[in-house]
Write a protein that holds these residues in place. Structure first.
Motif, short mmCIF file in Angstrom:
data_model
loop_
_atom_site.label_atom_id
_atom_site.label_comp_id
_atom_site.label_asym_id
_atom_site.label_seq_id
_atom_site.Cartn_x
_atom_site.Cartn_y
_atom_site.Cartn_z
N LYS A 458 17.63 -6.85 -0.69
CA LYS A 458 17.72 -5.41 -0.98
C LYS A 458 16.68 -4.69 -0.13
O LYS A 458 15.67 -5.28 0.28
N PRO A 459 16.88 -3.38 0.10
CA PRO A 459 15.97 -2.64 0.97
C PRO A 459 14.51 -2.71 0.52
O PRO A 459 14.20 -2.83 -0.66
N VAL A 460 13.65 -2.62 1.54
CA VAL A 460 12.20 -2.72 1.32
C VAL A 460 11.58 -1.37 1.71
O VAL A 460 11.98 -0.76 2.70
N THR A 461 10.60 -0.90 0.89
CA THR A 461 9.93 0.37 1.21
C THR A 461 8.50 0.09 1.65
O THR A 461 7.81 -0.73 1.02
N VAL A 462 8.07 0.78 2.71
CA VAL A 462 6.69 0.57 3.20
C VAL A 462 6.00 1.92 3.32
O VAL A 462 6.52 2.85 3.91
N ARG A 463 4.78 2.00 2.72
CA ARG A 463 3.99 3.24 2.84
C ARG A 463 2.62 2.89 3.41
O ARG A 463 2.02 1.89 3.03
N VAL A 464 2.13 3.75 4.32
CA VAL A 464 0.73 3.62 4.78
C VAL A 464 0.11 5.00 4.62
O VAL A 464 0.53 5.97 5.26
N GLU A 465 -0.84 5.10 3.67
CA GLU A 465 -1.44 6.41 3.40
C GLU A 465 -2.92 6.38 3.69
O GLU A 465 -3.61 5.44 3.28
N GLY A 466 -3.39 7.44 4.36
CA GLY A 466 -4.83 7.54 4.62
C GLY A 466 -5.47 8.37 3.53
O GLY A 466 -4.95 9.41 3.14
N GLN A 467 -6.56 7.88 3.00
CA GLN A 467 -7.35 8.70 2.08
C GLN A 467 -8.69 8.94 2.76
O GLN A 467 -8.88 8.55 3.91
N ASN A 468 -9.62 9.51 1.99
CA ASN A 468 -10.90 9.85 2.60
C ASN A 468 -11.54 8.72 3.38
O ASN A 468 -11.73 8.77 4.58
#
Ligand code: ADP
Length: 547
Positions: A458-468
């Motif tokens: 099944k589909p895979v979700t990828v997130r890359v988020e920058g915080q402080n």
């Protein structure tokens, strides 16, 4: 007697005398004579009027008392101890020469309550309290205190005092001794101190099995009081699941008079349990009669836990070896079959053996199997590197979002194999940092390949988020999920929560991932529900020194 009588007549004073007389039967009687002169008008003595009284009995009793007093005094002066006497209310009036010599004091310094000045200040209050209790309760005085000696040193003494009663039971006086027990007492203190620092708890029991002594460490360890622990109360400090077994072993050993050995969990003061070894050997008196046990209790908790961990680790290692050999064998077998097939074609002089398609297929298959083998071997090498603490972090500045996209691109073939679209990476803002590129590539690869392998296509979700100060990478699949109890464990070495026959893997990927993230001062964890997919989250500080 005559002299006394004449003197009284001459002086005109009252006549008073005591003398002995002999009866016709030959008995000696003591007589008390009293008299006074009667005078005429001119004041001249006319006669004397008086009484004589048989006082033989009183006289004999008095002599007896005097003799016993003299004997008592001689005794008090000849005994090696210090000795003293007080009146009925405890006021000291006599100290023997030993006391005065050994303390280097004078009688007048000691009388009354003066003696208490030579008792060690730390022992004084108790010595006085015990003395007052004895005097008011008319019981024996029995106490221990340190006395200041002539040279200024304090020495331990045992003081004992008994009341002397008259015929009616009234206290006439107190008599006592103060005995030097310094050597014994110091030896005992020394012994107890040594026992107290010993890593083991010491205990002694009687012939009926009841405990009569436990060293201080027991009370410090369990928080029990003497009243709670002695007898059989110590069993109450053992774990409820171990108590019955321990009691049985103990009672049986005691009735067989055989060495006793038990392992149990012991409740500590703070309420948690620690594993302990309890062992005792039978004690015998001079005639060889069994009189109970002397034994020790040892805290072996850390050892026990280590032993259990070691057992688990050995089990995991064996499982790993069987998985690893299976894993290594699969690509090898495939290579071998491929080679054999090709060899057959070559032997048959089949021109197809050299056709570009065939060669191309062989090269591709070989490359696939070799890269699989390389990954397995690399993982194993990484683990041994981590074990020896050699996981170096070589930092360079790059964008984690870009790297993630690169890795996804590289895994294109694998996504295609399961017919799943290549994941998009969002939101990708503020995601630059200083990290080890190769190592983070490994982390992303591990998480993505797991999402492919365990993601039920099944589909895979990828997130890359920058915080402080940190960047967060999230990989979510909709696959088999992870059971609650396995969520922590899967990050351990050789740990796998799936049936080895279902999906292949060495159980090293997440362990290596965690070590790499840790080496970057970051965190990795999973949020998942069995059957409902998993989300792996990695948080790493952008710079070294941040966390
Ligand atoms: P391997 O996959 O080679 O066994 P890993 O260390 O990568 O080793 O994973 C350890 C275990 O964690 C796997 O065996 C599997 O049980 C579980 N696991 C890892 N990723 C996932 C996932 N995305 N979904 C479900 N289970 C997973």
């Amino acid at each position: 007697m005559a002299r006394v009588f004449v003197a009284s007549v001459k002086s005109g004073e009252a006549y008073k005398d005591e003398y002995r007389t002999i009866t016709p039967e030959g008995d000696v009687l003591w007589i008390q004579a009293r008299g006074h002169l009667r005078l005429d008008d001119e004041g001249q003595p006319v006669d004397m009027i008086g009484t004589v009284m048989d006082i033989t009995e009183e006289k004999n009793a008095h002599d007896l008392i005097k003799a016993s007093e003299a004997r008592l005094q001689t005794l008090a002066e000849t005994i090696p101890q210090m000795a003293w006497r007080t009146d009925s209310v405890g006021y000291a009036y006599y100290f023997n020469l030993n006391w005065l010599k050994k303390t280097g004091t004078k009688l007048e310094d000691n009388i009354g309550t003066g003696w208490t000045n030579f008792v060690h200040p730390d022992d004084r209050a108790k010595a006085i309290e015990d003395w007052n209790l004895a005097v008011s309760g008319k019981a024996e005085y029995n106490t221990e205190y340190r006395v200041k000696m002539l040279n200024g040193d304090y020495r331990w003494h045992i003081a004992r005092g008994v009341p002397i009663l008259d015929q009616s039971g009234k206290i006439i006086e107190w008599i006592g001794t103060t005995t030097d027990v310094d050597d014994q007492k110091r030896a005992r203190i020394e012994y107890e101190r040594s026992v107290d620092v010993s890593p083991a708890i010491l205990w002694i029991t009687g012939v009926d099995g009841s405990c009569s002594y436990l060293s201080k460490k027991w009370y410090d360890f369990t928080g029990q009081t003497e009243a709670e622990a002695l007898g059989f109360g110590w069993l109450d400090a053992t774990h409820p699941d171990d108590k019955k077994r321990t009691e049985e072993i103990y009672v049986n050993a005691n009735s067989a008079q055989k060495p006793f050995y038990a392992e149990y969990r012991l409740k500590t003061k703070s309420g948690d349990y620690r594993w302990a070894i309890d062992a005792g050997n039978p004690r015998y008196d001079q005639d060889g009669k069994y009189i109970g046990y002397a034994g020790t209790v040892f805290d072996i908790h850390d050892l026990k836990i280590f032993e259990e961990e070691l057992k688990d680790a050995l089990k995991a290692r064996d499982e790993f070896l069987s998985i690893a050999s299976h894993e290594l064998k699969t690509p090898l077998t495939s290579l071998k079959i491929q080679a054999q097939l090709h060899q057959r074609l070559v032997k048959k002089n089949d021109p197809g053996a050299y056709s570009p398609e065939n060669v191309n297929r062989i090269v591709q298959l070989t490359e696939k199997q070799v890269s699989h083998l390389t990954r397995l071997v690399d993982d194993m090498l990484d683990v041994s590197r981590i074990r020896s603490g050699n996981l170096n972090v070589i930092r360079e500045e790059f964008d984690l979002c870009d790297l993630t996209k690169e890795v996804i691109e590289r895994l294109k073939g694998q996504f295609e194999n399961i017919a799943v679209p290549l994941p998009e990476v969002t939101p990708c803002q503020n995601t630059r940092g200083n990290w080890d590129k190769l190592r983070l590539e490994q982390v992303i690869t591990n998480l993505l390949t797991n999402a492919i392998r365990y993601g039920k296509k099944k589909p895979v979700t990828v997130r890359v988020e920058g915080q402080n100060q940190l960047v967060r990478l999230t990989v979510t699949d909709q696959g088999i999920g992870i059971a609650e109890g396995a969520k922590e464990k899967i990050f351990d070495r050789f740990e796998r929560s799936v049936d080895p026959n279902e999906v292949s893997g060495l159980g090293l990927g997440l362990f290596i991932t965690k070590q790499i993230v840790k080496a970057h001062n970051g965190k990795v964890w999973v949020e998942s529900e069995l059957g409902k997919g998993s989300t792996f989250i990695v948080e790493i500080p952008k710079e070294e020194g941040l966390s």
